[in-house]
Design a protein around this motif. Structure first.
Motif, mmCIF file in Angstrom:
data_model
loop_
_atom_site.group_PDB
_atom_site.id
_atom_site.type_symbol
_atom_site.label_atom_id
_atom_site.label_comp_id
_atom_site.label_asym_id
_atom_site.label_seq_id
_atom_site.Cartn_x
_atom_site.Cartn_y
_atom_site.Cartn_z
ATOM 1 N N ALA A 1 10.027 14.035 -2.774
ATOM 2 C CA ALA A 1 8.710 13.494 -2.423
ATOM 3 C C ALA A 1 8.216 12.518 -3.484
ATOM 4 O O ALA A 1 7.644 11.472 -3.153
ATOM 5 C CB ALA A 1 7.707 14.641 -2.240
ATOM 6 N N SER A 2 8.458 12.833 -4.743
ATOM 7 C CA SER A 2 8.053 11.934 -5.829
ATOM 8 C C SER A 2 8.799 10.605 -5.756
ATOM 9 O O SER A 2 8.212 9.542 -5.952
ATOM 10 C CB SER A 2 8.306 12.578 -7.188
ATOM 11 N N LEU A 3 10.088 10.668 -5.462
ATOM 12 C CA LEU A 3 10.879 9.440 -5.345
ATOM 13 C C LEU A 3 10.444 8.598 -4.150
ATOM 14 O O LEU A 3 10.391 7.367 -4.240
ATOM 15 C CB LEU A 3 12.367 9.770 -5.244
ATOM 16 N N ARG A 4 10.122 9.253 -3.031
ATOM 17 C CA ARG A 4 9.622 8.522 -1.858
ATOM 18 C C ARG A 4 8.299 7.845 -2.179
ATOM 19 O O ARG A 4 8.086 6.685 -1.829
ATOM 20 C CB ARG A 4 9.453 9.457 -0.660
ATOM 21 N N TYR A 5 7.387 8.551 -2.863
ATOM 22 C CA TYR A 5 6.101 7.983 -3.242
ATOM 23 C C TYR A 5 6.310 6.785 -4.167
ATOM 24 O O TYR A 5 5.735 5.722 -3.964
ATOM 25 C CB TYR A 5 5.235 9.051 -3.927
ATOM 26 N N TRP A 6 7.151 6.940 -5.196
ATOM 27 C CA TRP A 6 7.422 5.858 -6.137
ATOM 28 C C TRP A 6 7.980 4.641 -5.410
ATOM 29 O O TRP A 6 7.566 3.505 -5.656
ATOM 30 C CB TRP A 6 8.407 6.347 -7.197
ATOM 31 N N SER A 7 8.910 4.878 -4.484
ATOM 32 C CA SER A 7 9.511 3.784 -3.727
ATOM 33 C C SER A 7 8.479 3.086 -2.850
ATOM 34 O O SER A 7 8.458 1.847 -2.762
ATOM 35 C CB SER A 7 10.659 4.321 -2.875
ATOM 36 N N ASP A 8 7.623 3.852 -2.191
ATOM 37 C CA ASP A 8 6.575 3.270 -1.340
ATOM 38 C C ASP A 8 5.595 2.429 -2.161
ATOM 39 O O ASP A 8 5.218 1.334 -1.752
ATOM 40 C CB ASP A 8 5.806 4.357 -0.593
ATOM 41 N N ARG B 1 -1.100 2.341 -4.855
ATOM 42 C CA ARG B 1 -1.111 3.775 -5.155
ATOM 43 C C ARG B 1 -1.964 4.590 -4.175
ATOM 44 O O ARG B 1 -1.996 5.810 -4.251
ATOM 45 C CB ARG B 1 -1.591 4.008 -6.579
ATOM 46 N N GLY B 2 -2.653 3.892 -3.275
ATOM 47 C CA GLY B 2 -3.432 4.595 -2.265
ATOM 48 C C GLY B 2 -4.713 5.200 -2.807
ATOM 49 O O GLY B 2 -5.222 6.182 -2.279
ATOM 50 N N LEU B 3 -5.268 4.626 -3.846
ATOM 51 C CA LEU B 3 -6.494 5.154 -4.449
ATOM 52 C C LEU B 3 -7.722 4.564 -3.821
ATOM 53 O O LEU B 3 -7.838 3.540 -3.359
ATOM 54 C CB LEU B 3 -6.487 4.899 -5.962
ATOM 55 N N ARG C 1 3.576 -2.788 -3.699
ATOM 56 C CA ARG C 1 3.218 -3.690 -4.792
ATOM 57 C C ARG C 1 4.012 -4.995 -4.690
ATOM 58 O O ARG C 1 3.473 -6.082 -4.846
ATOM 59 C CB ARG C 1 3.492 -3.008 -6.135
ATOM 60 N N ARG C 2 5.301 -4.903 -4.384
ATOM 61 C CA ARG C 2 6.153 -6.088 -4.278
ATOM 62 C C ARG C 2 5.692 -7.010 -3.147
ATOM 63 O O ARG C 2 5.563 -8.222 -3.323
ATOM 64 C CB ARG C 2 7.605 -5.677 -4.032
ATOM 65 N N GLN C 3 5.394 -6.416 -1.990
ATOM 66 C CA GLN C 3 4.984 -7.227 -0.849
ATOM 67 C C GLN C 3 3.618 -7.863 -1.065
ATOM 68 O O GLN C 3 3.405 -9.023 -0.725
ATOM 69 C CB GLN C 3 5.000 -6.395 0.428
#
Length: 63
Positions: free
Chosen positions: A23-30, A61-63, A35-37
């Motif tokens: 889940a952490s890796l999926r969040y980091w990737s998302d 980060r969805g904040l 950010r890139r786009q």
């Protein structure tokens, strides 16, 4: 006749270390992809969607 027990709470699911890491890796990737786009957009395009360049990290980060 079947009966449904509505008095017992469902068993709590405690995620395994693998599930937490995944889940952490999926969040980091998302976050990274978002950010890139957004960073690839021009200031004008960001303004069109109601963002400034300084908002990218917060939005990613969805904040």
């Amino acid at each position: 006749m079947a009966a449904i027990d509505t008095l017992r709470a469902p068993a709590a699911h405690h995620p395994s270390i693998f599930e937490r890491v995944s889940a952490s890796l999926r969040y980091w990737s998302d976050v990274r992809e978002t950010r890139r786009q957004l960073s690839a957009l021009s200031d004008r395009e960001l303004s069109d969607i109601g963002l400034a360049r300084g908002d990218i990290e917060r939005v990613a980060r969805g904040l």
